[in-house]
Design a protein around this motif. Structure first.
Motif, PDB file in Angstrom:
ATOM      1  N   THR A  77       0.878  -1.369   0.057  1.00 18.08           N
ATOM      2  CA  THR A  77       0.167   0.048   0.052  1.00 18.08           C
ATOM      3  C   THR A  77       0.801   1.338   0.027  1.00 18.08           C
ATOM      4  OG1 THR A  77      -0.052  -0.089   2.448  1.00 18.08           O
ATOM      5  CG2 THR A  77      -1.734  -1.195   1.087  1.00 18.08           C
ATOM      6  N   GLU A 129      -2.556   2.019  10.349  1.00 18.63           N
ATOM      7  CA  GLU A 129      -1.788   2.614   9.136  1.00 18.63           C
ATOM      8  C   GLU A 129      -0.614   3.126   9.734  1.00 18.63           C
ATOM      9  OE1 GLU A 129      -3.798   4.818   6.652  1.00 18.63           O
ATOM     10  OE2 GLU A 129      -4.886   3.452   5.596  1.00 18.63           O
ATOM     11  N   ASP A 131       9.601   8.777   2.345  1.00 16.39           N
ATOM     12  CA  ASP A 131       9.206   8.171   1.358  1.00 16.39           C
ATOM     13  C   ASP A 131       9.591   6.744   0.941  1.00 16.39           C
ATOM     14  OD1 ASP A 131       7.403   8.265  -1.154  1.00 16.39           O
ATOM     15  OD2 ASP A 131       9.286   8.540  -2.520  1.00 16.39           O
ATOM     16  N   ALA A 172       2.384   2.965  -2.391  1.00 14.27           N
ATOM     17  CA  ALA A 172       2.093   3.917  -3.261  1.00 14.27           C
ATOM     18  C   ALA A 172       0.853   4.983  -2.906  1.00 14.27           C
ATOM     19  CB  ALA A 172       1.331   3.208  -4.489  1.00 14.27           C
ATOM     20  N   ALA A 173       0.029   4.510  -1.914  1.00 11.95           N
ATOM     21  CA  ALA A 173      -0.872   5.360  -1.422  1.00 11.95           C
ATOM     22  C   ALA A 173      -0.493   6.197  -0.292  1.00 11.95           C
ATOM     23  CB  ALA A 173      -2.123   4.783  -0.994  1.00 11.95           C
ATOM     24  N   GLY A 174       0.957   6.072   0.242  1.00  6.16           N
ATOM     25  CA  GLY A 174       1.375   6.910   1.191  1.00  6.16           C
ATOM     26  C   GLY A 174       1.619   6.476   2.375  1.00  6.16           C
ATOM     27  N   THR A 175       0.995   4.988   2.843  1.00  3.34           N
ATOM     28  CA  THR A 175       0.932   4.422   4.130  1.00  3.34           C
ATOM     29  C   THR A 175       1.404   3.023   4.003  1.00  3.34           C
ATOM     30  OG1 THR A 175      -1.295   3.992   3.716  1.00  3.34           O
ATOM     31  CG2 THR A 175      -0.713   5.936   5.050  1.00  3.34           C
TER      32      THR A 175
END
Length: 412
Positions: free
Chosen positions: A43, A64, A70, A45-48
């Motif tokens: 996950t 989360e 990054d 790519a969604a920032g978490t």
């Protein structure tokens, strides 16, 4: 075997996801009160990073963790120890199973958990023997398969799998109907010191420490005798998870100067060649042979000595048709006596076992493992890369004037 006090932590990893999940399910069924902590890096790519905690009955908690710089793997590092501490402080958890996401390597996580003051009692890599050769031969970047742990992750499937396999002292081996004798022999030769524990898909109907035969009857308070349940021993996988783990010793076993490399073997079409010499490589001839040497075996690793760089110990690490060569510091023979006190005892002991009166610990020690290995051809190629008698007789000063063919590769 009793579960140790505190919160024992076992790390279960591996790119073979089905085998890993089967091993985790086995531990949940075998150790009552165990829970699994898992961070899903898919996950990112969604920032978490999605964290779940579950036991044998299902998910107990989910949350989360935001990416750190990054980097999904960095988020895992930051979140792992606090969650384990929470499980410890809440009480009621007998074993914390850290199920690593596919490409996360156990070495880094074992060191993070230990540095956080918690006790790692086992590190297990789950393996499907039928997939060992395909994964070792897969030179694709992890990023191509959505398996990268960070935007800067440049690892390949093959080298990641090799490190996962070789670091763990325990291999949870899936019962794979596709695996044959060659597959199982390859696994055995790649990591001959590992304890292999077979895992199947069948899980026990009741927890291992509450089920079992009835012990002899014991007197009760009213004079009657009543049967006493006898706890049966933990399963082999649970025993391995709780056997204890030494992070420093595991790191030393991977260092090229004192690594526990495979021994000579030849069975079921799989061979391991151990090649050792006390003469340096000619840098230009070795460089020209790198592609052929890298492709000669499914897996090769070890340490080597270049004539033009006599003080530097080089690490050889090849899998999936790709080779990593890097400097790992000086040979002990190149250090002044006063510096030896700063060298770990295991490194000094390894050097002393094979010390040469002239060259000290400088040597070639490379190990090649593969089905269908051309041992004779490989030995001839390696020997052709050594200094000739005339070049060797010219002495170290002349050696250092040889072409520095590896400078570009090493980014010197």
């Amino acid at each position: 075997m009793a579960v140790p006090p505190g919160l024992p932590v076992v790390i279960v990893g591996g790119l073979h996801a089905d085998a890993r999940r089967a091993a985790v399910a086995r531990l949940l069924a075998d150790v009552p009160g165990s829970v699994v902590l898992h961070h899903d890096l898919a996950t990112a790519a969604a920032g978490t990073v999605v964290r779940t905690i579950r036991d044998a009955s299902g998910i107990l908690d989910a949350g989360e963790a935001p990416l750190v710089n990054d980097c999904a793997c960095c988020a895992l590092r930051e979140d792992l120890v606090p969650e384990l501490e929470r499980l410890r402080d809440t009480g009621g958890t007998r074993l914390a199973v850290v199920e690593l996401w596919d490409s996360v390597e156990p070495k880094a996580m074992a060191e993070v958990v230990t540095a956080g003051g918690l006790t790692v009692t086992g590190v297990i890599t789950a393996v499907d023997p039928a997939l060992v050769l395909p994964y070792l031969g897969n030179g694709d970047d992890l990023a191509d398969g959505g398996l990268a742990a960070a935007a800067t992750d440049q690892r390949t499937v093959a080298d990641t799998f090799a490190r996962q396999l070789e670091y763990a002292p325990v291999l949870a081996v899936a019962d794979s109907p596709e695996a044959d004798d060659e597959d199982r022999e390859l696994l055995a030769q790649l990591h001959p010191t590992a304890r292999q524990v077979r895992i199947g898909q069948d899980l026990p109907a009741e927890p291992a420490e509450t089920a079992g035969p009835i012990a002899p009857a014991q007197p009760s308070g009213d004079g009657l005798t009543v049967p006493t349940p006898r706890r049966r021993a933990l399963s082999p996988l649970a025993q391995a998870a709780l056997a204890g783990f030494d992070v420093e010793a595991a790191a030393a076993a991977q260092h090229p100067a004192c690594a526990l490399l495979p021994a000579e073997a030849d069975a079921h079409g799989v061979s391991t060649l151990v090649w050792s010499m006390r003469r340096p490589f000619h840098p230009e001839r070795l460089y020209a042979a790198l592609e052929d040497l890298t492709c000669a075996a499914a897996r090769s690793r070890g340490r080597f000595w270049l004539a033009d760089k006599p003080d530097t110990l080089f690490h050889w690490d090849a899998a999936g048709g790709a080779l990593c060569v890097e400097s790992t510091g000086p040979w002990l023979a190149s250090l002044p006596d006063a510096a030896w006190d700063m060298v770990p005892p295991v490194r000094r002991a390894a050097a002393a076992l094979d010390w040469h009166p002239e060259h000290g610990d400088r040597c070639q020690h490379l190990v090649f493992t593969s089905p269908g290995l051309d041992r004779d051809g490989l030995e001839r190629l390696l020997e052709s890369c050594l200094l000739t008698d005339a070049e060797y007789a010219a002495g170290p000063d002349a050696w250092q004037r040889l072409p520095h063919a590896f400078d570009t590769l090493l980014e010197v």
